[in-house]
Design an enzyme around this catalytic site. Structure first.
Site, PDB file in Angstrom:
ATOM      1  N   PHE A 117       0.463  -1.237   0.233  1.00  0.00           N
ATOM      2  CA  PHE A 117       0.235   0.043   0.188  1.00  0.00           C
ATOM      3  C   PHE A 117       1.209   0.942   0.374  1.00  0.00           C
ATOM      4  CE2 PHE A 117      -2.820   2.986   1.694  1.00  0.00           C
ATOM      5  CZ  PHE A 117      -4.499   2.771   1.169  1.00  0.00           C
ATOM      6  N   ASP A 198       2.087  -5.490   8.664  1.00  0.00           N
ATOM      7  CA  ASP A 198       0.397  -4.665   8.836  1.00  0.00           C
ATOM      8  C   ASP A 198      -0.341  -5.230   8.368  1.00  0.00           C
ATOM      9  OD1 ASP A 198      -1.240  -3.065   7.595  1.00  0.00           O
ATOM     10  OD2 ASP A 198      -0.120  -1.234   6.071  1.00  0.00           O
ATOM     11  N   TYR A 223     -10.979   1.118  10.680  1.00  0.00           N
ATOM     12  CA  TYR A 223     -12.059   0.952  10.313  1.00  0.00           C
ATOM     13  C   TYR A 223     -12.369   0.111   9.496  1.00  0.00           C
ATOM     14  CZ  TYR A 223      -8.134   3.353   7.609  1.00  0.00           C
ATOM     15  OH  TYR A 223      -7.082   3.474   6.996  1.00  0.00           O
ATOM     16  N   LYS A 224     -11.491  -1.086   8.864  1.00  0.00           N
ATOM     17  CA  LYS A 224     -11.945  -2.146   7.970  1.00  0.00           C
ATOM     18  C   LYS A 224     -12.422  -3.008   8.405  1.00  0.00           C
ATOM     19  CE  LYS A 224      -8.442  -0.280   4.838  1.00  0.00           C
ATOM     20  NZ  LYS A 224      -6.922  -0.275   5.190  1.00  0.00           N
ATOM     21  N   ARG A 373     -12.878  -5.302  -6.318  1.00  0.00           N
ATOM     22  CA  ARG A 373     -12.441  -6.301  -5.119  1.00  0.00           C
ATOM     23  C   ARG A 373     -13.992  -6.787  -4.756  1.00  0.00           C
ATOM     24  NH1 ARG A 373      -8.483  -2.998  -0.514  1.00  0.00           N
ATOM     25  NH2 ARG A 373      -9.908  -2.148  -1.109  1.00  0.00           N
TER      26      ARG A 373
HETATM   27  C1  LIG Z   1      -6.083   0.857   4.713  1.00  0.00           C
HETATM   28  C2  LIG Z   1      -4.702   0.815   4.729  1.00  0.00           C
HETATM   29  C3  LIG Z   1      -3.216   1.901   4.769  1.00  0.00           C
HETATM   30  C4  LIG Z   1      -4.227   2.977   5.867  1.00  0.00           C
HETATM   31  O1  LIG Z   1      -3.281   4.151   6.720  1.00  0.00           O
HETATM   32  P1  LIG Z   1      -4.025   5.188   7.173  1.00  0.00           P
HETATM   33  O2  LIG Z   1      -3.106   5.496   7.936  1.00  0.00           O
HETATM   34  O3  LIG Z   1      -4.965   3.663   8.236  1.00  0.00           O
HETATM   35  O4  LIG Z   1      -4.501   6.030   7.181  1.00  0.00           O
HETATM   36  C5  LIG Z   1      -2.726   1.681   5.383  1.00  0.00           C
HETATM   37  N1  LIG Z   1      -1.981   0.768   4.515  1.00  0.00           N
HETATM   38  C6  LIG Z   1      -2.017  -0.945   4.303  1.00  0.00           C
HETATM   39  C7  LIG Z   1      -1.535  -1.752   4.166  1.00  0.00           C
HETATM   40  C8  LIG Z   1      -3.709   0.044   3.996  1.00  0.00           C
HETATM   41  O5  LIG Z   1      -4.189  -0.798   3.914  1.00  0.00           O
END
Ligand SMILES: *Cc1c(COP(=O)(O)O)cnc(C)c1O
Length: 413
Positions: A117, A198, A223-224, A373
């Site tokens: 990400f 992560d 939040y997911k 997805r």
């Molecule tokens: C959703 C997600 C993020 C988001 O990071 P935030 O700091 O919460 O905005 C980061 N890395 C991955 C792999 C994600 O899926």
């Protein structure tokens, strides 16, 4: 299958919009009634106690992050004191990299992957820059041979004696591939390299055994799959063997609770994962998580995983049966050990097909350049919804109604 679903009672605990079929719970989970009442309860303590809410009321704010950390620990297979709810995914990665990345001698590199990400990559690059190291030469990104997945051995091969730290996702956000965290941790440690994960796309979807595997650190958003609401406070895990490490980014909430209000200028850090907090917790953005985590405690992550595999397995079988005439490719791993919580469908016209699905009440999420997805979430989606979605997709393809839309992503996609 819906009739015999052992988790079917949980759907009623969520605000489910019956007009739509929501398969985007891996981006933003549904609101639950329990989350709402938890928020109410924390609001009450502000109304009633004002400043004394820090130590009074049902959920004293001063200990709230620790309490939520402890409630989250079973989801990641950690000890209560190894988890704290704080920050966000990205700020927690900054904290953990600042704490664990100790370039020394020729060990100056960070190992990540090219499918990660973007936020994680930006954070790691800026951590290198802060140490005066050129990110181009010092951030190694393991290549994917098929553009969607990573091979364990390709990652291990890159764990050379120039690498100080490995940071990888538990589940890849596009293809939903689960990486072999246990093996990767063992191999990193054999080579004296620290490793962190992560967990954004795995927490609340699959079980973890971070302590048992000896993972050094981890971080995730809530939040997911955890349904904590937009911008809900994230979390981190630090293995207890590292509790002696000073936080790379310190603040007064890194303090031991007893000494915090001594107001001394030398930090006496907390003896547990609480040491990696920085400032005052965002109580209302954490409050919703309290209600949500209670649901997870009742449902149990093993049962959630079992239903999730069943849902995605059914989804893939239907796609193969009903959509074989069209140019779809199921690009998530098909075996249970490697498949996370969502199905990843690739198609050259994915952007406009996603728009057509949405216009017909099916909510997927599109991932650039050609991926759809679809996350059927165990706590609130049904098998019938999966069936209806595939029928709708078939109709859209047969009638070519997706041609009405531009094959281009929206601002948020
Ligand atoms: C959703 C997600 C993020 C988001 O990071 P935030 O700091 O919460 O905005 C980061 N890395 C991955 C792999 C994600 O899926």
């Amino acid at each position: 299958m819906d009739k015999t679903d052992e988790l079917k009672a949980f759907r009623k605990q969520f605000y489910v919009n019956e007009e739509i079929i929501y398969f985007d719970g891996n981006s933003l989970g549904f609101m639950s009634k329990r989350a709402e009442s938890a928020l109410e309860s924390l609001k009450e303590s502000w109304k009633t106690f004002a400043i004394d809410g820090w130590t009074e009321g049902k959920h004293p704010w001063f200990y709230f992050s620790e309490k939520l950390g402890s409630m989250s620990a079973t989801l990641v297979g950690a000890k209560s004191e190894e988890v704290i709810v704080t920050g966000s995914t990205t700020t927690n990665l900054h904290q953990l990299a600042a704490t664990f990345f100790r370039p020394a001698g020729k060990r100056t590199k960070i190992l990540a992957d090219e499918l990660n990400f973007p936020s994680d990559i930006y954070a790691l690059k800026s951590q290198l820059q802060l140490r005066g190291l050129d990110p181009d030469g010092h951030l190694i990104r393991v290549k994917s041979s098929d553009g969607n997945t990573l091979k364990t051995n390709d990652i291990i091969e890159q764990m050379t004696d120039n690498v100080a730290l490995v940071v990888l996702p538990s589940v890849l956000y596009r293809s939903g591939q689960i990486l072999d965290m246990k093996k990767l941790t063992k191999e990193a440690h054999k080579r004296n390299i620290l490793i962190g994960f992560d967990l954004c796309h795995s927490v609340g979807a699959i079980p973890h055994h971070l302590s048992e595997w000896g993972v050094d650190f981890a971080f995730w958003c809530t939040y997911k799959y955890l349904n904590g609401g937009p911008g809900s406070v994230g979390a981190l895990y630090v293995n207890e063997k590292h509790f002696n490490k000073e936080p790379g980014l310190a603040g007064w909430f890194s303090s031991s609770k007893e000494s915090q209000f001594d107001m001394e200028h030398s930090l006496i850090k907390a003896a547990d994962a609480g040491a990696y907090q920085i400032g005052t917790p965002h109580i209302f953005s954490a409050a919703l998580l309290l209600g949500s985590l209670e649901i997870f405690q009742e449902a149990g992550i093993e049962r959630i995983r079992r239903k999730s595999l069943h849902l995605t397995g059914y989804f893939m079988a239907l796609i193969e049966k009903e959509l074989s005439a069209f140019d779809f490719h199921i690009s998530n791993p098909s075996n249970d050990n490697e498949r996370g919580g969502h199905v990843y469908l690739e198609h050259p016209e994915a952007a406009r097909i996603s728009k057509a699905l949405k216009a017909n009440g099916i909510i997927p999420d599109f991932r650039n350049p050609n991926g759809i997805r679809l996350a059927p979430v165990a706590l609130y989606n049904t098998f019938e919804e999966v069936w209806r979605a595939v029928q709708m997709l078939k109709t859209i393809m047969e009638e070519k109604s997706y041609l009405k839309y531009e094959n281009k992503r929206g601002v948020i996609a």
